[in-house]
Design an enzyme around this catalytic site. Sequence first.
Site, PDB file in Angstrom:
ATOM      1  N   SER A 107     -28.874 -20.883  12.558  1.00  0.00           N
ATOM      2  CA  SER A 107     -27.970 -19.773  12.887  1.00  0.00           C
ATOM      3  C   SER A 107     -27.715 -18.899  11.676  1.00  0.00           C
ATOM      4  O   SER A 107     -27.418 -17.716  11.808  1.00  0.00           O
ATOM      5  CB  SER A 107     -26.642 -20.275  13.465  1.00  0.00           C
ATOM      6  OG  SER A 107     -26.543 -21.656  13.453  1.00  0.00           O
ATOM      7  N   GLU A 158     -18.038 -29.930   8.477  1.00  0.00           N
ATOM      8  CA  GLU A 158     -17.694 -28.717   7.731  1.00  0.00           C
ATOM      9  C   GLU A 158     -16.705 -28.963   6.609  1.00  0.00           C
ATOM     10  O   GLU A 158     -16.733 -28.274   5.581  1.00  0.00           O
ATOM     11  CB  GLU A 158     -17.169 -27.644   8.690  1.00  0.00           C
ATOM     12  CG  GLU A 158     -18.199 -27.137   9.700  1.00  0.00           C
ATOM     13  CD  GLU A 158     -18.445 -28.066  10.887  1.00  0.00           C
ATOM     14  OE1 GLU A 158     -17.708 -29.073  11.021  1.00  0.00           O
ATOM     15  OE2 GLU A 158     -19.371 -27.803  11.667  1.00  0.00           O
ATOM     16  N   PHE A 215     -15.778 -22.625  12.526  1.00  0.00           N
ATOM     17  CA  PHE A 215     -15.604 -23.995  12.007  1.00  0.00           C
ATOM     18  C   PHE A 215     -15.245 -23.968  10.520  1.00  0.00           C
ATOM     19  O   PHE A 215     -14.393 -24.716  10.053  1.00  0.00           O
ATOM     20  CB  PHE A 215     -16.871 -24.820  12.220  1.00  0.00           C
ATOM     21  CG  PHE A 215     -17.414 -24.733  13.615  1.00  0.00           C
ATOM     22  CD1 PHE A 215     -16.586 -24.942  14.712  1.00  0.00           C
ATOM     23  CD2 PHE A 215     -18.738 -24.407  13.849  1.00  0.00           C
ATOM     24  CE1 PHE A 215     -17.075 -24.847  16.013  1.00  0.00           C
ATOM     25  CE2 PHE A 215     -19.234 -24.308  15.138  1.00  0.00           C
ATOM     26  CZ  PHE A 215     -18.408 -24.524  16.220  1.00  0.00           C
TER      27      PHE A 215
HETATM   28  C1  LIG Z   1     -17.565 -28.503  14.610  1.00  0.00           C
HETATM   29  C2  LIG Z   1     -18.856 -27.963  15.085  1.00  0.00           C
HETATM   30  N1  LIG Z   1     -19.814 -27.674  14.199  1.00  0.00           N
HETATM   31  C3  LIG Z   1     -20.985 -27.140  14.617  1.00  0.00           C
HETATM   32  C4  LIG Z   1     -21.207 -26.888  15.931  1.00  0.00           C
HETATM   33  C5  LIG Z   1     -22.476 -26.197  16.389  1.00  0.00           C
HETATM   34  N2  LIG Z   1     -23.334 -27.115  17.142  1.00  0.00           N
HETATM   35  C6  LIG Z   1     -23.339 -27.158  18.490  1.00  0.00           C
HETATM   36  S1  LIG Z   1     -24.356 -28.338  19.105  1.00  0.00           S
HETATM   37  C7  LIG Z   1     -24.843 -28.798  17.552  1.00  0.00           C
HETATM   38  C8  LIG Z   1     -25.808 -29.915  17.388  1.00  0.00           C
HETATM   39  C9  LIG Z   1     -25.308 -31.137  18.049  1.00  0.00           C
HETATM   40  O1  LIG Z   1     -26.197 -32.197  17.943  1.00  0.00           O
HETATM   41  P1  LIG Z   1     -25.906 -33.504  18.754  1.00  0.00           P
HETATM   42  O2  LIG Z   1     -24.508 -33.943  18.542  1.00  0.00           O
HETATM   43  O3  LIG Z   1     -26.958 -34.486  18.399  1.00  0.00           O
HETATM   44  O4  LIG Z   1     -26.007 -33.020  20.268  1.00  0.00           O
HETATM   45  P2  LIG Z   1     -27.215 -33.149  21.308  1.00  0.00           P
HETATM   46  O5  LIG Z   1     -28.429 -33.575  20.591  1.00  0.00           O
HETATM   47  O6  LIG Z   1     -26.779 -34.186  22.283  1.00  0.00           O
HETATM   48  O7  LIG Z   1     -27.333 -31.805  21.942  1.00  0.00           O
HETATM   49  C10 LIG Z   1     -24.201 -28.019  16.581  1.00  0.00           C
HETATM   50  C11 LIG Z   1     -24.410 -28.106  15.140  1.00  0.00           C
HETATM   51  C12 LIG Z   1     -20.166 -27.205  16.839  1.00  0.00           C
HETATM   52  N3  LIG Z   1     -20.279 -26.955  18.154  1.00  0.00           N
HETATM   53  N4  LIG Z   1     -19.011 -27.748  16.391  1.00  0.00           N
END
Ligand SMILES: Cc1ncc(C[n+]2csc(CCOP(=O)(O)OP(=O)(O)O)c2C)c(N)n1
Lengths: 324, 269
Positions: A43, A64, A89
């Site tokens: 991003s 974060e 965040f």
């Molecule tokens: C506090 C926070 N930081 C960053 C994000 C951005 N974000 C959304 S999904 C994601 C990756 C999540 O990975 P995972 O927990 O493994 O989810 P999955 O593989 O099940 O989609 C990120 C970094 C967020 N939603 N919340």
Amino acid sequence: MEHITTEVAKAAKPNLEVFSTTLQQLAAHDRDVVVVTSDSRGSGKLVPFGKKYPEQIVEIGIAEQNLVGVAAGLASTGKKTFAVSPACFLTARALEQIKNDVAYSDNAVKLIGISAGVSYGALGSTHHSLHDYAVLRAINNLTIVAPADNYETEQAILQASELGKPIYLRFGKKNMPLLTEDRANTFTLGKGRMIKAGKDLTFIATGETVYPALEAAGRLQRENGLDVSVVSMHTIKPLDTALLKERAEHTRAIITVEEHSVNGGLGEACAAYLLQNHHGKPFKIVGIPDEYTVTGSQVEILNHYGISETGLADTALALLNTIA
Amino acid sequence: MVESELIAKSKEYRQKILKYIVGANAGHTGGSLSCIDILNVLYNVVLNTRPENFASPDRDRYIQSKGHCVEALFVVLADKGFFPEEDLNTLCRYQSHYIGHPTRKVNGVEQNTGALGHGLPISVGTALAAKMDKRDYRVFTLLGDGELPEGSNWEAALTAAHYKLDNLCAILDKNSLQITGPTADVCNTDPVDEKFESFGWAVKHVDGHDLKAIKEAFESMPFEAGKPSLIIAHTVKGKGVSFMEHSVSWHHGVPNAEQYAQALEELSI
Ligand SMILES: Cc1ncc(C[n+]2csc(CCOP(=O)(O)OP(=O)(O)O)c2C)c(N)n1
Ligand SMILES: [Mg+2]
């Protein structure tokens, strides 16, 4: 400071992309330039940075608070540290790290809030940052900047890199056309840029809302014969009060514009200065009102709240009507 | 619900997840497909939660910490009658309550999530209240594996064990991927079972796509009296669509018309 990316003047790119290319050029000459990410390099448009300078990027994972704490430690050793994470965040989750480890301890971290304001649109309020100016303004020893276009972005990054002080920079995702082709109209942190002069009304806008303010000024000229001034108040703190004063003295009314809550942001900063220094003027703060934010894309949300060419023109006419 | 019915449900849910992601031209495809079998078992077998009792203080709670996979949740809630499925045609549209993360404006959603690392602390509080009020409801929360480095998870893990919350079950959707790449490369949390055990949790591993195994794991909760339970669900991101499986690019990729057609074909077998 001179341009290192000369093409910046031409294309309308997302400011984030210019952030990334500028950072790569800095990193090429200075191995102390370090980027810290929290699963946010995609991003942040930093995938190319990571490929080119794998030794100068630190991945933290989705954490974060840790990101900002680690960045403070890196910066304390003299590294030019850029902590990059979605603005929502970075400035909510890690607020105490920003307050104590960066600002209070005076570690010169460059906090980069990406996809700021309502850039994330329909992902909703968890992903919007409409509070960041407000909370960060209340913290001592932190410069707050929202560059409007690609040129301001490049210059802000270059100047932030040399600042030696904590700084927060906020970027959105959309393509941003240049505000002016005038090369003499340079960018300096802490000094607002007068993009267009005018005597009837002044828009004082920040970040990506400067462009619609400029469009509104054009429309008001064409359709209403009004001579409207536009200021890019890219630095929200410290505020360029000299320019504010000058505008208050030379226009009939002031409208502030920001992609932020109407509470505690640029508008209230301007209002506080003007009122306390006896420059009271017909005045209006345009931003996101204090309500459950309407849902939709970024453009739909901004249009809904009148942060658009027509919305701002209407607000200007309404304000001028009250003093006619 | 018997196993063959559950299998049919999972197929149907996967197709609908893609349908609404395509309709909205946005969504978290890979992670919705990895957790849908878990949600299927939760809502069709485990939770006592129904539209009729959603206001009851005794309902079981499901709090989706990995809120970005909202399409999985919305599809299941619609199927359980919390709202008409056609509402999902407004997903991510102007002024719709159906946005890209769970919000309580949508019937059946317990908490507004989307910022990662919030589900477990809220679940701990909700489970703690059941203990204080001597109620029998249980609390379930779904965590992403990329989400685990948020410190709040570990703080809440301590609290859950400290208060002996054996009415709490966290499910880890261990699909081994996040946005940047493999979770092991971004911030390794393994061995995650030993970490939670050392924090005072009882842990089980399951194949997160084996409906029978998931059901049995839930039915054996609490795994140990006086301890919170963690189910480590070994899953495949993008499960069910060959070209989406194990692929980082489908984290929030939206299929084009051709890909959608191929996906539906694979999912109908
Ligand atoms: C506090 C926070 N930081 C960053 C994000 C951005 N974000 C959304 S999904 C994601 C990756 C999540 O990975 P995972 O927990 O493994 O989810 P999955 O593989 O099940 O989609 C990120 C970094 C967020 N939603 N919340
Ligand atoms: Mg994952």
